[in-house]
Scaffold this motif. Structure first.
Motif, PDB file in Angstrom:
ATOM      1  N   PRO A 246       0.815  -1.228   0.000  1.00 52.33           N
ATOM      2  CA  PRO A 246       0.000   0.000   0.000  1.00 52.33           C
ATOM      3  C   PRO A 246       0.843   1.270   0.000  1.00 52.33           C
ATOM      4  CG  PRO A 246      -0.822  -1.565   1.615  1.00 52.33           C
ATOM      5  CD  PRO A 246       0.485  -2.100   1.141  1.00 52.33           C
ATOM      6  N   LEU A 247       1.973   1.230   0.705  1.00 52.85           N
ATOM      7  CA  LEU A 247       2.850   2.400   0.747  1.00 52.85           C
ATOM      8  C   LEU A 247       3.444   2.671  -0.639  1.00 52.85           C
ATOM      9  CD1 LEU A 247       4.388   4.618   2.242  1.00 52.85           C
ATOM     10  CD2 LEU A 247       6.105   2.899   2.864  1.00 52.85           C
ATOM     11  N   ARG A 319       1.072   6.877   7.473  1.00 56.43           N
ATOM     12  CA  ARG A 319      -0.248   6.908   8.094  1.00 56.43           C
ATOM     13  C   ARG A 319      -1.325   6.445   7.107  1.00 56.43           C
ATOM     14  NH1 ARG A 319      -2.127  12.545  10.662  1.00 56.43           N
ATOM     15  NH2 ARG A 319      -0.386  12.065  12.050  1.00 56.43           N
ATOM     16  N   ALA A 320      -1.240   6.920   5.884  1.00 51.50           N
ATOM     17  CA  ALA A 320      -2.221   6.521   4.873  1.00 51.50           C
ATOM     18  C   ALA A 320      -2.051   5.052   4.492  1.00 51.50           C
ATOM     19  CB  ALA A 320      -2.073   7.407   3.634  1.00 51.50           C
ATOM     20  N   ALA A 321      -0.802   4.599   4.363  1.00 52.32           N
ATOM     21  CA  ALA A 321      -0.557   3.210   3.982  1.00 52.32           C
ATOM     22  C   ALA A 321      -1.043   2.242   5.048  1.00 52.32           C
ATOM     23  CB  ALA A 321       0.934   3.004   3.723  1.00 52.32           C
ATOM     24  N   LEU A 322      -0.987   2.663   6.305  1.00 47.91           N
ATOM     25  CA  LEU A 322      -1.461   1.819   7.402  1.00 47.91           C
ATOM     26  C   LEU A 322      -2.976   1.863   7.550  1.00 47.91           C
ATOM     27  CD1 LEU A 322       1.229   2.650  10.130  1.00 47.91           C
ATOM     28  CD2 LEU A 322       1.112   0.630   8.666  1.00 47.91           C
ATOM     29  N   GLY A 323      -3.634   2.676   6.733  1.00 49.28           N
ATOM     30  CA  GLY A 323      -5.083   2.755   6.755  1.00 49.28           C
ATOM     31  C   GLY A 323      -5.645   3.588   7.876  1.00 49.28           C
ATOM     32  N   ARG A 324      -4.817   4.410   8.507  1.00 46.28           N
ATOM     33  CA  ARG A 324      -5.299   5.213   9.633  1.00 46.28           C
ATOM     34  C   ARG A 324      -6.026   6.468   9.158  1.00 46.28           C
ATOM     35  NH1 ARG A 324      -3.379   3.950  14.517  1.00 46.28           N
ATOM     36  NH2 ARG A 324      -3.706   6.091  15.250  1.00 46.28           N
ATOM     37  N   PRO A 326      -6.799   8.626   5.114  1.00 45.25           N
ATOM     38  CA  PRO A 326      -6.441   8.799   3.700  1.00 45.25           C
ATOM     39  C   PRO A 326      -5.480   9.974   3.530  1.00 45.25           C
ATOM     40  CG  PRO A 326      -8.821   8.627   3.982  1.00 45.25           C
ATOM     41  CD  PRO A 326      -8.243   8.786   5.356  1.00 45.25           C
ATOM     42  N   TRP A 327      -4.695   9.906   2.469  1.00 45.75           N
ATOM     43  CA  TRP A 327      -3.784  11.010   2.154  1.00 45.75           C
ATOM     44  C   TRP A 327      -4.600  12.271   1.876  1.00 45.75           C
ATOM     45  CZ3 TRP A 327       1.288  12.179   2.248  1.00 45.75           C
ATOM     46  CH2 TRP A 327       1.721  13.269   1.503  1.00 45.75           C
TER      47      TRP A 327
END
Length: 384
Positions: A246-247, A319-324, A326-327
């Protein structure tokens, strides 16, 4: 078959090769520079392999007025510097004893023996001064073009000679392998059987290889393959390669260049990752800072102010890649705004009314309020 990279025609490269061949020795450009020329890539270093003994290379270079550095005479390597450009010249050699990390070598005048001790077929490529390709294994040229990373000879033998080759195998696949091609099954079987040998490799060398692997354009599949044979958990605590894809997808969407420390933050959340890879103190702080900020609540402008543009970008991407979260659409602009902001008051401005711990706490509270306002509170408003 010939290669024609720009460096081949450069006077410095030809000068060093000529001083060897004109003295009756065999000499070839070798390894990465030749492989990269086959693939149409730029070469960072130009290495030479020769039948000349290291002392002969040194004497010939000095007689030609070139500077020489005795890089590793016992291993056959001297560095010849021509007009400021270094060339590592190494005598043809074969291994006579190995311990899983280091080799005792014997010099030889046989190119085939030199090729037989190299790690991968695509690295066992040579070229003469005219660019004529020499492929002693008969597989290097084809493997390089096909994006196929294969050990020279028997994989288990190459690995037990130097266990670092396990990490190099994955790193080379990440940089040179065909993403649509499965890794060589013989190599994977040999790695799985000898993966404990990575314990013999210094943490510094492990860290250097992992940096290079993580800097590949898209190492996600390679890291998953590493995990499947037990290699990843040998070098990193609590690795989770599923967090990398995802990252990387987000990086590609936003056209953000690869950054190994950002990817490491996603791959291994453990605080022990710094020690496992022997990161410097500054690198360890940067890693912890990215991970902590990614899990925290700070808005993009606040991260930009507190961390600077690069670290704030890394933290938001993680943070976005971990799903916490969205960018954010305007994240880049907000980060830049924060990175350029200057808190308008100083301790001296409050010293008349506060001192000691009270001064520090008051200053912190007003800075927090200023950040929360999006940097809109003025100096006068903050001082009231």
């Amino acid at each position: 078959m010939k290669i024609a990279p720009a460096w081949l025609k450069h006077i410095n490269a030809q000068r060093v090769l000529d001083l060897l061949t004109q003295a009756g020795h065999e000499a070839f450009f070798v390894g990465g520079c030749v492989r990269d020329a086959v693939l149409g890539r730029e070469a960072s270093d130009i290495d030479i392999a020769s039948s000349a003994l290291p002392e002969s290379t040194r004497d010939l270079a000095e007689a030609a007025g070139l500077r020489v550095v005795a890089t590793g005479l016992s291993h056959g390597t001297v560095t010849v510097i021509s007009d400021g450009q270094p060339f590592e010249v190494t005598t043809f050699r074969r291994d006579i004893e190995t311990d899983g990390r280091h080799a005792t070598v014997q010099f030889t005048d046989q190119l085939a023996e030199d090729a037989a001790r190299r790690d991968f077929t695509m690295n066992a490529l040579y070229a003469d001064g005219a660019g004529t390709l020499v492929d002693p294994t008969g597989q290097g040229h084809e493997d390089a073009l096909a994006g196929r990373v294969r050990f020279v000879g028997e994989p288990a033998q190459r690995i037990t000679e130097d266990y670092l080759r396990i990490l190099r195998f994955f790193r080379f696949h990440a940089h040179y392998g065909d993403a649509n091609r499965d890794l060589d099954p013989e190599a994977l079987h040999a790695i799985a059987s000898h993966v404990d040998g990575l314990g013999q490799v210094s943490r510094e060398r492990v860290g250097a290889e992992m940096r290079k692997l993580l800097d590949a354009p898209d190492p996600a599949a390679t890291l998953t393959d590493m995990a499947s044979v037990g290699a990843l958990e040998q070098v990193l605590p609590q690795p989770d390669p599923s967090k990398i894809k995802p990252l990387i997808d987000l990086e590609m969407t936003l056209s953000v260049p690869p950054e190994w420390i950002r990817r490491l933050a996603a791959l291994s959340p453990s605080q022990d990752a710094s020690e496992a890879l022997r990161l410097s103190k500054a690198e360890g702080r940067a890693l912890r800072e990215i991970q902590s900020a990614a899990l925290g609540p700070d808005a993009p402008h606040a991260l930009g102010y507190r961390l600077g543009q690069k670290a704030a970008t890394d933290a938001l991407l993680l943070r976005a890649a971990l799903g916490r979260e969205p960018w954010p659409a305007s994240a880049t602009e907000q980060i830049a705004q924060g990175a350029g902001a200057q808190f308008p008051i100083r301790p001296a401005d409050l010293a008349e009314h506060f001192s000691g711990a009270a001064l520090g706490e008051t200053l912190r509270q007003r800075e927090d309020a200023w950040i929360a306002s999006g940097f809109r509170l003025t100096r006068e408003e903050l001082l009231r």
